[in-house]
Write a protein that holds these residues in place. Structure first.
Motif, PDB file in Angstrom:
ATOM      1  N   ARG A 202      17.857   3.439 -13.965  1.00 39.76           N
ATOM      2  CA  ARG A 202      18.523   3.825 -15.212  1.00 39.76           C
ATOM      3  C   ARG A 202      19.094   5.241 -15.132  1.00 39.76           C
ATOM      4  N   ASN A 203      18.363   6.138 -14.503  1.00 36.02           N
ATOM      5  CA  ASN A 203      18.758   7.547 -14.467  1.00 36.02           C
ATOM      6  C   ASN A 203      19.573   7.918 -13.233  1.00 36.02           C
ATOM      7  N   PHE A 204      19.845   6.941 -12.414  1.00 35.65           N
ATOM      8  CA  PHE A 204      20.546   7.222 -11.160  1.00 35.65           C
ATOM      9  C   PHE A 204      21.999   7.620 -11.419  1.00 35.65           C
ATOM     10  N   ILE A 205      22.437   8.661 -10.757  1.00 30.85           N
ATOM     11  CA  ILE A 205      23.826   9.115 -10.855  1.00 30.85           C
ATOM     12  C   ILE A 205      24.496   8.898  -9.504  1.00 30.85           C
ATOM     13  N   LYS A 206      25.553   8.121  -9.498  1.00 34.29           N
ATOM     14  CA  LYS A 206      26.243   7.823  -8.246  1.00 34.29           C
ATOM     15  C   LYS A 206      26.900   9.079  -7.670  1.00 34.29           C
ATOM     16  N   THR A 207      26.809   9.194  -6.373  1.00 37.90           N
ATOM     17  CA  THR A 207      27.424  10.327  -5.680  1.00 37.90           C
ATOM     18  C   THR A 207      28.462   9.801  -4.697  1.00 37.90           C
ATOM     19  N   PRO A 208      29.736  10.184  -4.859  1.00 38.53           N
ATOM     20  CA  PRO A 208      30.744   9.741  -3.890  1.00 38.53           C
ATOM     21  C   PRO A 208      30.635  10.550  -2.598  1.00 38.53           C
TER      22      PRO A 208
ATOM     23  N   LEU B 157      28.887  19.037   3.556  1.00 37.33           N
ATOM     24  CA  LEU B 157      28.522  17.698   4.015  1.00 37.33           C
ATOM     25  C   LEU B 157      27.646  16.941   3.029  1.00 37.33           C
ATOM     26  N   TYR B 158      27.855  15.626   3.005  1.00 27.96           N
ATOM     27  CA  TYR B 158      26.871  14.713   2.432  1.00 27.96           C
ATOM     28  C   TYR B 158      26.223  14.031   3.629  1.00 27.96           C
ATOM     29  N   LYS B 159      24.976  14.359   3.902  1.00 24.44           N
ATOM     30  CA  LYS B 159      24.308  13.966   5.145  1.00 24.44           C
ATOM     31  C   LYS B 159      25.138  14.502   6.309  1.00 24.44           C
ATOM     32  N   ASP B 160      25.085  13.867   7.473  1.00 24.81           N
ATOM     33  CA  ASP B 160      25.787  14.443   8.621  1.00 24.81           C
ATOM     34  C   ASP B 160      27.072  13.705   8.956  1.00 24.81           C
ATOM     35  N   ASN B 161      27.383  12.650   8.194  1.00 26.53           N
ATOM     36  CA  ASN B 161      28.577  11.884   8.552  1.00 26.53           C
ATOM     37  C   ASN B 161      29.488  11.616   7.361  1.00 26.53           C
ATOM     38  N   GLY B 162      29.443  12.503   6.388  1.00 26.18           N
ATOM     39  CA  GLY B 162      30.329  12.353   5.246  1.00 26.18           C
ATOM     40  C   GLY B 162      30.509  13.678   4.535  1.00 26.18           C
ATOM     41  N   PHE B 163      31.605  13.797   3.817  1.00 26.57           N
ATOM     42  CA  PHE B 163      31.878  15.009   3.042  1.00 26.57           C
ATOM     43  C   PHE B 163      31.672  14.730   1.560  1.00 26.57           C
ATOM     44  N   LYS B 164      31.269  15.771   0.846  1.00 27.18           N
ATOM     45  CA  LYS B 164      31.078  15.634  -0.595  1.00 27.18           C
ATOM     46  C   LYS B 164      32.413  15.521  -1.328  1.00 27.18           C
ATOM     47  N   GLU B 165      33.449  16.178  -0.774  1.00 24.25           N
ATOM     48  CA  GLU B 165      34.758  16.186  -1.420  1.00 24.25           C
ATOM     49  C   GLU B 165      35.807  15.597  -0.478  1.00 24.25           C
ATOM     50  N   ARG B 166      36.742  14.865  -1.057  1.00 18.51           N
ATOM     51  CA  ARG B 166      37.819  14.276  -0.254  1.00 18.51           C
ATOM     52  C   ARG B 166      38.674  15.363   0.401  1.00 18.51           C
ATOM     53  N   THR B 167      38.855  16.464  -0.320  1.00 18.86           N
ATOM     54  CA  THR B 167      39.695  17.546   0.218  1.00 18.86           C
ATOM     55  C   THR B 167      39.126  18.096   1.527  1.00 18.86           C
ATOM     56  N   SER B 168      37.792  18.091   1.655  1.00 15.40           N
ATOM     57  CA  SER B 168      37.174  18.572   2.896  1.00 15.40           C
ATOM     58  C   SER B 168      37.482  17.631   4.048  1.00 15.40           C
ATOM     59  N   ALA B 169      37.452  16.315   3.763  1.00 16.13           N
ATOM     60  CA  ALA B 169      37.771  15.337   4.800  1.00 16.13           C
ATOM     61  C   ALA B 169      39.232  15.454   5.219  1.00 16.13           C
TER      62      ALA B 169
ATOM     63  N   SER C 223      20.464   4.067  -1.905  1.00 14.88           N
ATOM     64  CA  SER C 223      21.050   3.899  -0.586  1.00 14.88           C
ATOM     65  C   SER C 223      22.548   4.094  -0.692  1.00 14.88           C
ATOM     66  N   ASP C 224      23.197   4.076   0.449  1.00 20.63           N
ATOM     67  CA  ASP C 224      24.616   4.375   0.481  1.00 20.63           C
ATOM     68  C   ASP C 224      25.420   3.120   0.750  1.00 20.63           C
ATOM     69  N   LYS C 225      26.404   2.869  -0.100  1.00 20.06           N
ATOM     70  CA  LYS C 225      27.304   1.765   0.160  1.00 20.06           C
ATOM     71  C   LYS C 225      28.193   2.134   1.337  1.00 20.06           C
ATOM     72  N   GLU C 226      28.898   1.169   1.862  1.00 17.25           N
ATOM     73  CA  GLU C 226      29.717   1.342   3.060  1.00 17.25           C
ATOM     74  C   GLU C 226      28.852   1.612   4.282  1.00 17.25           C
ATOM     75  N   ASP C 227      27.570   1.121   4.226  1.00 22.51           N
ATOM     76  CA  ASP C 227      26.697   1.205   5.398  1.00 22.51           C
ATOM     77  C   ASP C 227      26.561   2.631   5.901  1.00 22.51           C
TER      78      ASP C 227
END
Length: 704
Positions: A222-228, A261-273, A513-517
Motif C-alpha cells: 500500500r505504501n510502496f512508491i514506484k521509482t523509475p 545511479l540506481y543500483k549499478d546498472n541504471g540511472f535515476k534520471e533519464r537526462t543522466s542516461a 523488485s525491478d521490472k524489466e528484469d
C-alpha cells in the motif's frame, strides 16, 4: 485369554492395521476383534481441555479481575459428539483380557497427544504393557515393521510433555489474551464497524503472528512508491547476428559509486542516461523516434563506434535436482501450479497416504533416512507400474543410480525429526482410477520429484563477455542447456520454482523488485540459438565489435508481492521469512511458526473468522478490515505476539522439551510469566483514543 490391543487415530488406519495383521474377525461397533487381537480407533481427538467455567462457574463471565487465568492443574473432558467411541475405547483399554497395548496413532506430536489424553481420561492401568508404533507409510510391510520394532511408550514421554505444553500454551494465550483484549477494546472495534452482532477479539500464539505477517505485507504494498530507472543498452553486431549488452557502473567507470545511479546498472534520471550516451558516442548519435540512439555511419573523418572485448568467461554450470518435498514445499508448489489451498493439498496428500501411495505427509524433512535409502529400490521398482514414469523408473533400476544415493545430500539422518520426506511408496497404484484429476496431478509431481534425485545434474554452457565502449563497460551473457539430466523428468518449467542455486530471499519480496528484469534473472540469458552461442564462444580478448545502437530502456520498481497461500506456508516454516532459495531454507530449519500439521488449519481459521481474505482463483491472501483493526489492537497492546522470531522461539522451546534439553517445569514457568506480564500490561493501558484515529486511517483503504 490374553490379547493385544491396537489403537489407531481413525477408522481407515485401523482397517489397514487389521489387514496387515490378518485379523479376519468380526467388525464390531467401534472395533475389530479376533481370537488373538483387537483393533480399535479414535476419530481424531476424543478429549479436549475444559473451559475456565469448569474450574469455577463464575469464570463463565468475562472479567478483568479474573485475569490472568493460570490453573495449577488442567481439567479435561470428553468431546460430546464422540463420547460413544471414547467409551468403547476406554472399555477395551481396561479390558481384563488386554495385557498389551500398541499405540498406533499418527507418528508425531499431535498423534501422541491424542492417545495420551485418552489413556489419561480412561484411567488405564500402567501395569499393562504399552508400546509405541512409529511408521512412515501405511504399506503392509511398514506397518509390520513398526509393530515389530515398537518401543516402550515411555520412550516418548518427552514428546508427550511437549504435546501437552503446546496445548496448554495455546490455551493460556488464547483464553487470557482474547479475554483481555476483548474486554479492553472489543466495544471500540464493534462500534467502529457498526457491527450488529457482538464477537470476541480472537488471539492466538501462531494465528496472530500470521495475521501480522499478512497485514505488514499489505501495508508495504500500500505504501510502496514506484521509482523509475533508466538502463543503457548497446546493440552489438557480429557475424550478421545482433545481441544486447548492458551498461554497468563497475570500478573504472566514470559513474562508479556516484549518486546518479540506481543500483549499478541504471540511472535515476533519464537526462543522466542521455548524457552518458552522448559522452561515449563518436560521432554524436542520432535520436530516433522510438527513443533509440543510432550510431551514424563512419566517414573518412569519423570512426565507427566500436565495442572492445575486455574479457570472455566460459564455464560449465551444473544444477542439481531439488530436495524432496516436505509438506510446506508441496503446499507452496501446489498453490502455484494448481491454485489449490494448503488445506486442500494436505487433504489430498492424506488421501494418498491412506491409500498407501505416499509416505506420511505431515513432515518437515526434505531428505531420506539412511535406513530407507537401503531399501529405496523397492519404491522405484513399484513405480515401473505407472505409465507416466515407467521409462524413468526402468532407467534408474537398469543403471543402478539408486545405489549411491546414501552418499548424497538427499540422505541425512540429522535433518529428520519424526519423519523423512514425502515420497511415493511404489504401491497402491490400483487406486489411481478412484482419484480425481487434481489428486493425480499432485501424486505425479511427488513421483517426479522423487525420481529426479536419481538422475544427474542438468548441465549448462555459459559464456559471459565484458565489453568496453570508450570509457564505459557493458556486459552480456548467454546460457544454453547442454545435458537435460534430471530436467527430462521434472520439466524445465517446474525446476524454475525450485532453484537450488538462486539468490532470491525475502529481501526482494519485502523491498520490492525491478521490472524489466533489473537484477537479471538467471533464466533471462538462456538461449536455444546455437549459432549465437558459437559466436560468443569464438570471441577473444581485444576483438572489436560494431555498435549499431545505444538504447535507453526505462523500467520502474514494483511493489512487494502479496503472499499467496503457498508462500505464506513457506514463510511460516521459516520464521516469517519468505525464502525462495532452498539452501537458505535448510540452514534455518527448525525455527518455524506452527508445525506442518497445523499451518493450513491456522490459515483456514483466519479466513473463517473474517480476518483474512483468500482468493480461491489466485490463492492470493490479503487482510480484511476486521483483521487489520485487530492487528492494530494487538500492535498497541501485546506487540510481541506479532513477532515471528519470538513465536518461532516458542516452537523451538517445545522441540527442546521433546529432546529432553529442558524440562516441562522450566517451560511452564517461562510461559506463565509471559502471559501474566502481558495481561497486566493490557490492564494498565489507556490508548483507546489513539486507536480510534488509527482505525479511521485503516478504514480509508477499504470500501465500506
Amino acid at each position: 485369554m490374553s490379547k493385544s490391543l491396537y489403537i489407531a487415530e481413525k477408522p481407515s488406519v485401523a482397517t489397514e492395521f487389521a489387514k496387515a495383521l490378518k485379523i479376519s474377525g468380526r467388525k464390531q461397533d467401534g472395533y475389530i476383534e479376533s481370537e488373538e487381537a483387537v483393533v480399535t480407533w479414535c476419530v481424531g481427538h476424543l478429549v479436549t481441555m475444559s473451559y475456565p467455567d469448569a474450574y469455577d462457574p463464575a469464570l463463565k463471565k468475562w472479567s478483568m479481575t479474573s485475569l490472568p487465568f493460570l490453573p495449577n492443574e488442567y481439567k479435561y473432558e470428553i468431546i460430546p459428539n464422540v463420547k460413544k467411541q471414547f467409551n468403547i475405547v476406554k472399555g477395551l483399554l481396561n479390558h481384563k483380557d488386554v495385557d498389551k497395548i500398541y499405540v498406533c496413532t499418527d507418528s508425531g506430536r499431535e498423534g501422541e497427544y491424542i492417545y495420551r489424553l485418552v489413556e489419561q481420561e480412561a484411567n488405564v492401568s500402567h501395569s499393562k504393557e504399552r508400546r509405541r508404533v512409529w511408521i512412515d507409510s501405511q504399506t503392509e510391510e511398514e506397518i509390520l515393521r513398526g509393530i515389530r520394532e515398537a518401543k516402550p511408550l515411555s520412550a516418548y514421554d518427552n514428546l508427550s510433555d511437549a504435546a501437552y505444553l503446546r496445548a496448554q500454551e495455546d490455551y493460556l494465550m488464547g483464553i487470557n489474551f482474547s479475554r483481555a483484549l476483548t474486554l479492553k477494546y472489543g466495544n471500540e472495534v464493534q462500534n467502529f464497524l457498526n457491527a450488529k452482532k457482538w464477537s470476541a477479539i480472537s488471539v492466538g500464539r501462531v494465528m496472530t503472528c500470521v495475521l501480522g505477517m499478512v497485514v505488514r505485507r499489505e501495508r508495504e504494498v500500500r505504501n510502496f512508491i514506484k521509482t523509475p530507472f533508466y538502463r543503457v543498452m548497446a546493440t552489438i553486431s557480429e557475424q550478421n547476428h545482433e545481441f544486447d549488452a548492458e551498461f554497468k557502473a563497475v570500478e573504472g567507470s566514470k559513474y562508479f559509486n556516484t549518486p546518479l545511479l540506481y543500483k549499478d546498472n541504471g540511472f535515476k534520471e533519464r537526462t543522466s542516461a542521455v548524457h552518458m550516451i552522448k559522452e561515449i558516442s563518436d560521432p554524436i548519435p542520432e535520436l530516433m523516434d522510438d527513443g533509440a540512439w543510432i550510431s551514424q555511419k563512419s566517414t573518412e573523418d569519423q570512426e565507427q563506434l566500436w565495442a572492445e572485448v575486455i574479457q570472455v568467461e566460459k564455464k560449465k554450470e551444473k544444477k542439481n535436482p531439488p530436495l524432496l518435498y516436505n509438506l510446506a514445499e508441496l503446499q507452496n508448489e501446489c498453490a502455484k501450479m494448481f491454485k489449490i489451498s494448503p488445506d486442500e493439498t494436505l487433504k489430498i496428500t492424506q488421501e494418498l497416504y491412506e491409500k498407501k501411495m505416499v509416505t506420511y505427509p505431515r513432515t518437515d524433512a526434505r531428505v531420506l533416512s539412511t535406513a530407507v535409502a537401503k531399501e529405496i529400490h523397492k519404491n522405484i521398482e513399484g513405480l515401473k507400474g505407472l505409465n507416466q514414469v515407467r521409462e524413468y523408473a526402468s532407467e534408474i533400476m537398469d543403471s543402478g543410480s539408486y545405489k549411491g544415493i546414501a552418499k548424497t545430500r538427499y540422505v541425512n539422518d540429522s535433518q529428520i525429526t519424526d519423519h523423512y520426506a514425502i515420497i511415493p511408496t511404489g504401491q497402491g497404484l490400483n487406486n489411481l482410477r478412484s482419484l480425481n484429476h487434481t489428486t493425480i496431478r499432485v501424486y505425479e509431481i511427488i513421483v517426479r520429484r522423487f525420481l529426479s534425485i536419481f538422475f544427474p545434474a542438468a548441465e549448462y554452457r555459459k559464456v559471459a563477455i565484458t565489453l568496453k565502449i570508450k570509457s564505459e563497460y557493458f556486459f552480456a551473457s548467454l546460457r544454453m542447456l547442454e545435458k537435460d539430466g534430471y530436467l527430462k523428468i521434472i520439466g524445465k518449467g517446474n525446476s524454475k520454482n525450485n532453484e537450488a542455486d538462486g539468490d532470491k530471499t525475502s529481501a526482494e519480496n519485502k523491498n520490492g523488485s525491478d521490472k524489466e528484469d533489473q537484477d537479471g534473472n538467471e533464466d533471462s540469458d538462456e538461449t536455444t540459438d546455437q549459432s549465437l552461442l558459437a559466436i560468443f564462444m569464438s570471441l577473444k580478448k581485444g576483438m572489436k565489435l560494431q555498435t549499431n545502437a545505444l538504447n535507453i530502456k526505462e523500467g520502474e520498481t514494483s511493489p512487494p508481492k502479496r503472499y499467496n497461500s503457498g508462500s505464506l506456508i513457506l514463510a511460516m516454516e521459516n520464521a516469517g521469512q519468505l525464502i525462495e532459495d532452498e539452501e537458505l531454507r535448510t540452514q534455518i530449519k527448525g525455527s518455524g511458526i506452527g508445525t506442518s500439521a497445523t499451518r493450513a488449519e491456522i490459515l483456514n481459521k483466519l479466513v473463517k473468522i473474517d480476518y483474512l481474505d483468500l482468493n480461491k482463483k489466485t490463492q492470493i491472501i490479503s487482510p480484511k478490515i476486521l483483521g487489520e483493526l485487530i492487528f492494530e489492537v494487538v500492535e498497541s497492546s501485546i506487540k510481541s505476539l506479532l513477532n515471528p522470531e519470538l513465536t518461532a522461539s516458542w516452537e523451538k522451546g517445545l522441540d527442546y522439551v521433546s529432546n529432553g534439553k529442558i524440562t516441562k517445569e522450566e517451560y511452564t514457568k517461562k510461559l506463565e510469566g509471559f502471559v501474566a506480564r502481558r495481561v497486566v500490561g493490557v490492564k494498565n493501558l489507556n490508548n483507546q483514543a489513539v486507536l480510534q484515529r488509527n482505525f479511521k486511517e485503516i478504514a480509508s483503504n477499504y470500501k465500506r
